[in-house]
Scaffold this active site. Sequence first.
Site, PDB file in Angstrom:
ATOM      1  N   THR A   1       0.861  -1.192   0.000  1.00  0.00           N
ATOM      2  CA  THR A   1       0.000   0.000   0.000  1.00  0.00           C
ATOM      3  C   THR A   1       0.891   1.232   0.000  1.00  0.00           C
ATOM      4  O   THR A   1       1.588   1.499   0.987  1.00  0.00           O
ATOM      5  CB  THR A   1      -0.916   0.034   1.235  1.00  0.00           C
ATOM      6  OG1 THR A   1      -1.675  -1.167   1.268  1.00  0.00           O
ATOM      7  CG2 THR A   1      -1.855   1.222   1.175  1.00  0.00           C
TER       8      THR A   1
ATOM      9  N   LYS B   1      -7.166   1.921  -2.954  1.00  0.00           N
ATOM     10  CA  LYS B   1      -6.779   1.321  -1.666  1.00  0.00           C
ATOM     11  C   LYS B   1      -6.814   2.372  -0.550  1.00  0.00           C
ATOM     12  O   LYS B   1      -7.282   2.106   0.562  1.00  0.00           O
ATOM     13  CB  LYS B   1      -5.377   0.699  -1.811  1.00  0.00           C
ATOM     14  CG  LYS B   1      -4.745   0.211  -0.536  1.00  0.00           C
ATOM     15  CD  LYS B   1      -5.500  -0.956   0.066  1.00  0.00           C
ATOM     16  CE  LYS B   1      -4.993  -1.230   1.467  1.00  0.00           C
ATOM     17  NZ  LYS B   1      -5.875  -2.094   2.233  1.00  0.00           N
TER      18      LYS B   1
ATOM     19  N   LYS C   1      -0.119   5.046   8.470  1.00  0.00           N
ATOM     20  CA  LYS C   1       0.516   5.412   7.192  1.00  0.00           C
ATOM     21  C   LYS C   1      -0.548   5.580   6.098  1.00  0.00           C
ATOM     22  O   LYS C   1      -0.509   6.524   5.313  1.00  0.00           O
ATOM     23  CB  LYS C   1       1.535   4.322   6.836  1.00  0.00           C
ATOM     24  CG  LYS C   1       2.163   4.367   5.467  1.00  0.00           C
ATOM     25  CD  LYS C   1       1.604   3.367   4.469  1.00  0.00           C
ATOM     26  CE  LYS C   1       1.560   1.938   4.908  1.00  0.00           C
ATOM     27  NZ  LYS C   1       1.002   1.017   3.941  1.00  0.00           N
TER      28      LYS C   1
HETATM   29  P1  NAP Z   1       4.560  -6.386   8.047  1.00  0.00           P
HETATM   30  O1  NAP Z   1       4.112  -7.661   8.662  1.00  0.00           O
HETATM   31  O2  NAP Z   1       4.965  -5.262   8.912  1.00  0.00           O
HETATM   32  O3  NAP Z   1       5.720  -6.736   7.006  1.00  0.00           O
HETATM   33  C1  NAP Z   1       6.450  -5.715   6.381  1.00  0.00           C
HETATM   34  C2  NAP Z   1       7.366  -6.319   5.332  1.00  0.00           C
HETATM   35  O4  NAP Z   1       8.097  -5.244   4.701  1.00  0.00           O
HETATM   36  C3  NAP Z   1       8.429  -7.277   5.917  1.00  0.00           C
HETATM   37  O5  NAP Z   1       8.663  -8.290   4.968  1.00  0.00           O
HETATM   38  C4  NAP Z   1       9.634  -6.357   6.060  1.00  0.00           C
HETATM   39  O6  NAP Z   1      10.875  -7.038   6.067  1.00  0.00           O
HETATM   40  C5  NAP Z   1       9.502  -5.537   4.784  1.00  0.00           C
HETATM   41  N1  NAP Z   1      10.260  -4.294   4.814  1.00  0.00           N
HETATM   42  C6  NAP Z   1      10.008  -3.193   5.561  1.00  0.00           C
HETATM   43  N2  NAP Z   1      10.926  -2.232   5.310  1.00  0.00           N
HETATM   44  C7  NAP Z   1      11.780  -2.742   4.381  1.00  0.00           C
HETATM   45  C8  NAP Z   1      12.936  -2.222   3.711  1.00  0.00           C
HETATM   46  N3  NAP Z   1      13.371  -0.979   3.930  1.00  0.00           N
HETATM   47  N4  NAP Z   1      13.555  -3.036   2.836  1.00  0.00           N
HETATM   48  C9  NAP Z   1      13.102  -4.286   2.603  1.00  0.00           C
HETATM   49  N5  NAP Z   1      12.020  -4.833   3.192  1.00  0.00           N
HETATM   50  C10 NAP Z   1      11.364  -4.063   4.071  1.00  0.00           C
HETATM   51  O7  NAP Z   1       3.413  -5.765   7.093  1.00  0.00           O
HETATM   52  P2  NAP Z   1       2.123  -6.423   6.451  1.00  0.00           P
HETATM   53  O8  NAP Z   1       1.006  -6.337   7.415  1.00  0.00           O
HETATM   54  O9  NAP Z   1       2.465  -7.710   5.799  1.00  0.00           O
HETATM   55  O10 NAP Z   1       1.801  -5.305   5.337  1.00  0.00           O
HETATM   56  C11 NAP Z   1       2.550  -5.205   4.148  1.00  0.00           C
HETATM   57  C12 NAP Z   1       1.863  -4.173   3.250  1.00  0.00           C
HETATM   58  O11 NAP Z   1       0.511  -4.589   3.002  1.00  0.00           O
HETATM   59  C13 NAP Z   1       1.775  -2.768   3.837  1.00  0.00           C
HETATM   60  O12 NAP Z   1       1.888  -1.826   2.809  1.00  0.00           O
HETATM   61  C14 NAP Z   1       0.374  -2.738   4.448  1.00  0.00           C
HETATM   62  O13 NAP Z   1      -0.139  -1.421   4.541  1.00  0.00           O
HETATM   63  C15 NAP Z   1      -0.387  -3.589   3.436  1.00  0.00           C
HETATM   64  N6  NAP Z   1      -1.597  -4.258   3.951  1.00  0.00           N
HETATM   65  C16 NAP Z   1      -1.565  -4.893   5.165  1.00  0.00           C
HETATM   66  C17 NAP Z   1      -2.720  -5.522   5.612  1.00  0.00           C
HETATM   67  C18 NAP Z   1      -2.778  -6.224   6.944  1.00  0.00           C
HETATM   68  O14 NAP Z   1      -3.919  -6.447   7.412  1.00  0.00           O
HETATM   69  N7  NAP Z   1      -1.692  -6.619   7.565  1.00  0.00           N
HETATM   70  C19 NAP Z   1      -3.867  -5.516   4.813  1.00  0.00           C
HETATM   71  C20 NAP Z   1      -3.847  -4.890   3.578  1.00  0.00           C
HETATM   72  C21 NAP Z   1      -2.694  -4.260   3.144  1.00  0.00           C
HETATM   73  P3  NAP Z   1      11.511  -7.592   7.455  1.00  0.00           P
HETATM   74  O15 NAP Z   1      10.746  -8.853   7.761  1.00  0.00           O
HETATM   75  O16 NAP Z   1      12.923  -7.817   7.134  1.00  0.00           O
HETATM   76  O17 NAP Z   1      11.277  -6.514   8.484  1.00  0.00           O
END
Ligand code: NAP
Length: 286
Positions: free
Chosen positions: A96, A171, A239
Amino acid sequence: MKKFGFIGLGIMGHAMASNLIKAGLDVTVWNRNLDKCTDLVASGAHQGKSPKQVAETCDITFTIVSDPTAALAICEGPEGILAGIGEGRSYIDMSTVDDETSQTISAAITKAGGRFLEAPVSGTKKPAEDGTLIILAAGDKSLYDDALPAFEIMGKMSPYLGEIGQGAKMKLVVNMMMGGMLSIFSEGMSLGLKANLDGQQILDIVAAGAMTNPMFNVKGPMLLNENYTTSFPLKHMQKDMRLAIDLGDKLNLTLPTATTTNESFKQARKAGYADEDIAAIYKTVK
Ligand code: NAP
């Protein structure tokens, strides 16, 4: 057989990649913290060495990472996607982000000879595990058509929304509404409990009327049980509120409710709840 790459194995990416592997696809995975690859490699995925290596060895590479800074970091540098992409290879960013970030990535990938699609997702951890996400795709239509079988494994609905930016904006609009709903829901629950109403009765009455929705049905019991196990990290919701408000600024649109909601989520981050579920916003009002 087509080769797929998957980068970013957080809450969402791990579940989505797992579904592609279970469906029998040839998947190469990479995550900044490589430990998150281990169980997926044990279930049949190949271990990627870097975003560059994944992009240059796979037909279609998916990424889902935290925010615009992370999405750009995955692309840039000597080990980034851009260094590995080229003619015949494709990139789909499911993070996102704002539409400008998506345009920047799209322009760079296209200049390097690759195809690009943005495809942020609606739905949280459970829909990601169940393969019932809503995938908001926009950009290269031929890539959308090629990716559809994989989208159908990860999601229940994958509308094509047109030119780059339309998926990112859709989104943000959806999540801005969600953040506002959760914020007022938390305040309502808090007010009701302080006024000596029964919490379960509040939930039952809301669920029986026109306001019922799956989010209140899931988050309501979490509030009552003080269970903030993370499905959607609160920091990512804040965010999304910020990016939606930025979009409103660019369009000269006042968004007073979203702005107040953003402040509530900022307050919750400041209070130390950034990595807890979005439901933890309740703790700042209760
Ligand atoms: P998360 O569990 O916090 O995972 C974040 C991911 O991003 C991890 O793989 C992390 O790697 C990686 N990352 C962060 N900074 C980085 C960098 N500088 N370089 C390389 N990798 C990096 O997040 P999530 O919940 O899966 O969400 C991921 C995305 O989907 C976000 O944009 C969020 O807004 C969106 N989203 C989330 C949900 C939800 O319900 N969770 C629903 C819809 C959309 P590390 O493991 O190494 O930290």
